[in-house]
Design a protein around this motif. Sequence first.
Motif, PDB file in Angstrom:
ATOM      1  N   VAL A 142       0.836  -1.206   0.000  1.00 23.67           N
ATOM      2  CA  VAL A 142       0.000   0.000   0.000  1.00 23.67           C
ATOM      3  C   VAL A 142       0.868   1.252   0.000  1.00 23.67           C
ATOM      4  CG1 VAL A 142      -1.770   1.284   1.268  1.00 23.67           C
ATOM      5  CG2 VAL A 142      -1.773  -1.236   1.311  1.00 23.67           C
ATOM      6  N   ARG A 143       1.849   1.275   0.865  1.00 27.68           N
ATOM      7  CA  ARG A 143       2.679   2.474   1.044  1.00 27.68           C
ATOM      8  C   ARG A 143       3.723   2.565  -0.070  1.00 27.68           C
ATOM      9  NH1 ARG A 143       3.512   2.827   7.664  1.00 27.68           N
ATOM     10  NH2 ARG A 143       1.307   3.216   8.089  1.00 27.68           N
ATOM     11  N   THR A 156       2.213   7.970  -0.604  1.00 31.23           N
ATOM     12  CA  THR A 156       2.321   8.071   0.866  1.00 31.23           C
ATOM     13  C   THR A 156       3.806   8.110   1.257  1.00 31.23           C
ATOM     14  OG1 THR A 156       2.171   5.651   0.967  1.00 31.23           O
ATOM     15  CG2 THR A 156       0.124   6.878   1.345  1.00 31.23           C
ATOM     16  N   PRO A 157       4.522   9.157   0.870  1.00 32.49           N
ATOM     17  CA  PRO A 157       5.985   9.156   1.054  1.00 32.49           C
ATOM     18  C   PRO A 157       6.440   8.991   2.495  1.00 32.49           C
ATOM     19  CG  PRO A 157       5.169  11.332   0.410  1.00 32.49           C
ATOM     20  CD  PRO A 157       4.048  10.383   0.225  1.00 32.49           C
ATOM     21  N   LEU A 158       5.801   9.695   3.438  1.00 33.69           N
ATOM     22  CA  LEU A 158       6.274   9.623   4.829  1.00 33.69           C
ATOM     23  C   LEU A 158       5.992   8.251   5.439  1.00 33.69           C
ATOM     24  CD1 LEU A 158       5.358  13.190   6.113  1.00 33.69           C
ATOM     25  CD2 LEU A 158       7.624  12.286   5.582  1.00 33.69           C
ATOM     26  N   GLU A 159       4.801   7.710   5.150  1.00 34.15           N
ATOM     27  CA  GLU A 159       4.484   6.363   5.651  1.00 34.15           C
ATOM     28  C   GLU A 159       5.435   5.330   5.026  1.00 34.15           C
ATOM     29  OE1 GLU A 159       2.289   8.541   4.541  1.00 34.15           O
ATOM     30  OE2 GLU A 159       0.457   8.539   5.772  1.00 34.15           O
ATOM     31  N   GLU A 175      16.335  10.548   2.488  1.00 35.70           N
ATOM     32  CA  GLU A 175      16.031  11.512   1.424  1.00 35.70           C
ATOM     33  C   GLU A 175      14.593  12.029   1.556  1.00 35.70           C
ATOM     34  OE1 GLU A 175      15.905  11.419  -3.418  1.00 35.70           O
ATOM     35  OE2 GLU A 175      17.433  10.193  -2.435  1.00 35.70           O
ATOM     36  N   ILE A 176      13.662  11.120   1.824  1.00 37.71           N
ATOM     37  CA  ILE A 176      12.248  11.509   1.945  1.00 37.71           C
ATOM     38  C   ILE A 176      12.026  12.349   3.199  1.00 37.71           C
ATOM     39  CG2 ILE A 176       9.900  10.632   2.307  1.00 37.71           C
ATOM     40  CD1 ILE A 176      10.775   8.177   0.554  1.00 37.71           C
ATOM     41  N   ASN A 203       8.820   5.585   6.649  1.00 36.68           N
ATOM     42  CA  ASN A 203       8.727   4.991   7.979  1.00 36.68           C
ATOM     43  C   ASN A 203       8.856   3.469   7.903  1.00 36.68           C
ATOM     44  OD1 ASN A 203       8.322   4.923  10.714  1.00 36.68           O
ATOM     45  ND2 ASN A 203       6.102   5.075  10.597  1.00 36.68           N
ATOM     46  N   THR A 204       8.116   2.868   6.962  1.00 39.02           N
ATOM     47  CA  THR A 204       8.123   1.403   6.861  1.00 39.02           C
ATOM     48  C   THR A 204       9.460   0.874   6.352  1.00 39.02           C
ATOM     49  OG1 THR A 204       5.727   1.337   6.530  1.00 39.02           O
ATOM     50  CG2 THR A 204       6.954  -0.593   5.825  1.00 39.02           C
ATOM     51  N   ILE A 205      10.064   1.539   5.346  1.00 37.28           N
ATOM     52  CA  ILE A 205      11.348   1.001   4.845  1.00 37.28           C
ATOM     53  C   ILE A 205      12.461   1.164   5.881  1.00 37.28           C
ATOM     54  CG2 ILE A 205      10.790   1.157   2.389  1.00 37.28           C
ATOM     55  CD1 ILE A 205      12.561   3.695   2.244  1.00 37.28           C
ATOM     56  N   SER A 206      12.390   2.221   6.702  1.00 37.58           N
ATOM     57  CA  SER A 206      13.412   2.342   7.754  1.00 37.58           C
ATOM     58  C   SER A 206      13.186   1.282   8.838  1.00 37.58           C
ATOM     59  CB  SER A 206      13.451   3.757   8.349  1.00 37.58           C
ATOM     60  OG  SER A 206      12.211   4.127   8.864  1.00 37.58           O
ATOM     61  N   ASN A 207      11.922   0.950   9.111  1.00 39.39           N
ATOM     62  CA  ASN A 207      11.640  -0.149  10.057  1.00 39.39           C
ATOM     63  C   ASN A 207      12.149  -1.481   9.501  1.00 39.39           C
ATOM     64  OD1 ASN A 207      10.308   1.589  11.817  1.00 39.39           O
ATOM     65  ND2 ASN A 207       8.288   1.163  10.978  1.00 39.39           N
TER      66      ASN A 207
END
Length: 324
Positions: free
Chosen positions: A244-245, A250-253, A295-296, A256-260
Motif C-alpha cells: 500500500v505504502r 504516501t511518502p512519509l508512511e 532523502e524523503i 517509515n516502513t522502509i526504515s523499520n
Amino acid sequence: MTPSITDSAVKAALAAIASESASADEKIQMLIEIAQGFQKKPKAAQDLRNAVGLYYRAYEMCGEEYPLLKARAQVGMAGTLQAIPDADYQLLMQAKVGYEEALPILQQLATPEEVAETQMNFGLVLQSLVPFNLARITDSIQAYHEALRVFTWEDYPQEYAILYNNIAIAYLSMPLASEREYLRQGLAVQSFEVALKHINLIDHPREYAMLQNNLGNALQYLVSSHPVENNLRAIAAYDEALKVRNPKDTPLEYANTISNKANALFNLPDDPEKPESGNPNNLLQARIYYQDALEIFTEHQQIAQAEVVIQALQDVEAEIGNRE
C-alpha cells in the motif's frame, strides 16, 4: 501585531451570533459548528485556541437548559486541547476532566456512535497522561474496549482498526517487570493479529498498512528465544504494508516502513539456516532503505526522523566496514 484572519473570523462569528434573532440553542449549535471548522482544519495553533474559546462560549451559554449541547461543547473543547501541538499535561488533564463530565450525559442522550467516539478519544487522552503518572494504562485500554462495542469491524472498519492499533500500543507502553516483558509484547502482537483477521488489503488498504507496519515493529522487538523467526515475520509484515505504502502516494508512511524494515534486516542473517555466515547482503539492502528514507524525511522536513535514520546509517556503515 496584526490580527490574523482567523481572529477576525471569530470576532465576526461572535458578532453575528450576538445580533442574530436565532434561538439560544441555535446560537449554541452555530458556535459549536464554527469551532469544529477551526478544530478540523487548523492552519496554525492559534486556530485551535480559537476553537477552544468558541466551545467554551457555547458551554457557558448552555447553562443547565441544554445538557446534550453542553456535553458536546465539552467534548469539542477536550478534543481541541488534545490536538494543540506539544500539549502539556495541564491541557491534557483539562481534556480528561471534560470527557469525564460529558460521558455520562452523552450515554443518556446521544447516539451510541457519538458515545463510542468520545470513549475512543478519552482512551487517547488517558494514554497520553500515563507518562506523567496521571492516568492508568488499563483505564485507557478499557475505554477503547468500550468503544469497540459500537465500532465493529463490519460497520466501522476504520475506527475498529485504529482502536486495535491503540490497544496494541497501550500494551507496549504498559510498565511491567522485565521478566514479564514478553507478556505485554505478546498481547500487543495478538491485538494487531485480531484486527488483521478483519481488516484486509482490498477493502481497507490504509488501515491494513498501518496495522501491518506496527505489527512488524512489535514482532521485531518481541522478547523471545526465536529472534530470527520474529524478524522474518516482521519483514513479511512490512512487505504487506509496502503493498500500500509507496514513495509517490504516501511518502512519509513509506519512509517509515522502509526504515523499520532496514532495522529488521540489520539483525537478520542472510541465510537463517546458517546464521554464522553473517548478513552482508541484508546490511547492503538496509543501507539502501535508510538512504531512501533519509532523502524523503529530509525533503519533507521531518527533522527528528531524519536524525534517527542518520544514526542508523552510521551504524550500518560501521557494520559493513567491520565485515570488509
